[in-house]
Design a protein around this motif. Structure first.
Motif, PDB file in Angstrom:
ATOM      1  N   ASP A  82       2.117  -9.587  -6.308  1.00  0.00           N
ATOM      2  CA  ASP A  82       1.214  -8.458  -6.555  1.00  0.00           C
ATOM      3  C   ASP A  82       0.120  -8.347  -5.493  1.00  0.00           C
ATOM      4  O   ASP A  82      -0.631  -7.378  -5.471  1.00  0.00           O
ATOM      5  CB  ASP A  82       0.552  -8.594  -7.928  1.00  0.00           C
ATOM      6  N   ALA A  83       0.014  -9.324  -4.597  1.00  0.00           N
ATOM      7  CA  ALA A  83      -1.016  -9.289  -3.563  1.00  0.00           C
ATOM      8  C   ALA A  83      -0.716  -8.244  -2.490  1.00  0.00           C
ATOM      9  O   ALA A  83      -1.586  -7.908  -1.709  1.00  0.00           O
ATOM     10  CB  ALA A  83      -1.150 -10.663  -2.907  1.00  0.00           C
ATOM     11  N   TYR A  84       0.518  -7.726  -2.471  1.00  0.00           N
ATOM     12  CA  TYR A  84       0.900  -6.766  -1.441  1.00  0.00           C
ATOM     13  C   TYR A  84       0.799  -5.341  -1.967  1.00  0.00           C
ATOM     14  O   TYR A  84       1.123  -5.071  -3.116  1.00  0.00           O
ATOM     15  CB  TYR A  84       2.309  -7.060  -0.930  1.00  0.00           C
TER      16      TYR A  84
ATOM     17  N   VAL B  83       0.161   9.331  -0.438  1.00  0.00           N
ATOM     18  CA  VAL B  83       0.931   8.095  -0.587  1.00  0.00           C
ATOM     19  C   VAL B  83       0.270   7.267  -1.680  1.00  0.00           C
ATOM     20  O   VAL B  83      -0.944   7.060  -1.665  1.00  0.00           O
ATOM     21  CB  VAL B  83       0.968   7.299   0.733  1.00  0.00           C
ATOM     22  N   ILE B  84       1.079   6.805  -2.629  1.00  0.00           N
ATOM     23  CA  ILE B  84       0.582   5.947  -3.696  1.00  0.00           C
ATOM     24  C   ILE B  84       1.070   4.532  -3.423  1.00  0.00           C
ATOM     25  O   ILE B  84       2.259   4.309  -3.210  1.00  0.00           O
ATOM     26  CB  ILE B  84       1.063   6.432  -5.071  1.00  0.00           C
ATOM     27  N   SER B  85       0.146   3.581  -3.416  1.00  0.00           N
ATOM     28  CA  SER B  85       0.493   2.180  -3.183  1.00  0.00           C
ATOM     29  C   SER B  85       0.870   1.504  -4.497  1.00  0.00           C
ATOM     30  O   SER B  85       0.608   2.038  -5.580  1.00  0.00           O
ATOM     31  CB  SER B  85      -0.682   1.439  -2.552  1.00  0.00           C
ATOM     32  N   ALA B  86       1.465   0.324  -4.395  1.00  0.00           N
ATOM     33  CA  ALA B  86       1.947  -0.407  -5.562  1.00  0.00           C
ATOM     34  C   ALA B  86       0.839  -0.686  -6.585  1.00  0.00           C
ATOM     35  O   ALA B  86       1.121  -0.843  -7.766  1.00  0.00           O
ATOM     36  CB  ALA B  86       2.608  -1.710  -5.134  1.00  0.00           C
ATOM     37  N   ASP B  87      -0.408  -0.714  -6.142  1.00  0.00           N
ATOM     38  CA  ASP B  87      -1.521  -0.939  -7.076  1.00  0.00           C
ATOM     39  C   ASP B  87      -2.102   0.363  -7.620  1.00  0.00           C
ATOM     40  O   ASP B  87      -3.114   0.363  -8.304  1.00  0.00           O
ATOM     41  CB  ASP B  87      -2.610  -1.779  -6.429  1.00  0.00           C
TER      42      ASP B  87
END
Length: 178
Positions: free
Chosen positions: A151-153, A65-69
């Motif tokens: 962008d904090a999520y 799983v790749i996160s938004a960051d």
């Protein structure tokens, strides 16, 4: 600051966070320019044609799983939902890989509508299948990830297999900013 701890100072929040054993500190500021620029969420009109029958096939596995960051980590999927959407030719179908969440399914998906201004990905909650493997996907209930607002999520991006080659003009479309 330990994960889960929060310090609130007016409109600002400092929140302890950890991922894969690495501690971090997030700052939330409801008075920031980014937060104040949000004026709403654009939503597609309700369209019952986008409430579709689906068939669940169990296929439990560990995936990346790749996160938004951009951080990668393991995730557990439970199987696939197969379905057809409005405009499909007879016999044509699509699949989405799903995780289990609170006894139902959760999916992060993208679609071809992103090329026309829909947020690059959205989330869906889908009721668990009945004993025969049948469930219903209501694309009208598609919702924007928290990372669409800040962008904090660190929301999970859809895997390549969860990017549909058709546009899904249903559910929440995008954040509206001034």
């Amino acid at each position: 600051m330990p994960p889960g701890d929060r310090i609130v100072d007016g409109g600002r929040v400092l929140a302890g966070h950890a991922r894969a054993g690495v501690a971090a500190l997030r700052t939330f500021d409801r008075d920031s320019g980014g937060a104040c620029s949000v004026t709403g969420v654009e939503v597609f009109g309700q369209d019952d044609a986008w409430v579709v029958d689906a068939e669940f096939t169990a296929d439990p596995q560990t995936v990346t799983v790749i996160s938004a960051d951009g951080v990668e980590g393991p995730g557990e999927v439970v199987g696939w939902l197969s379905f057809s959407v409005p405009g499909d030719a007879p016999g044509e179908s699509h699949r989405l890989q799903v995780t289990e969440q609170n006894g139902d399914y959760f999916v992060s998906f993208g679609d071809a509508g992103a090329q026309a201004g829909t947020h690059p990905f959205r989330f869906l909650n889908v009721p668990a299948a009945d004993p025969d493997g049948h469930t219903t996907i209501d694309f009208n209930a598609a919702w924007l990830p928290a990372s669409a607002f800040s962008d904090a999520y660190l929301c999970p991006l859809p895997s390549a297999v969860n990017v549909l080659d058709v546009a899904v003009p249903a559910g929440e479309k995008r954040v509206v900013r001034r």
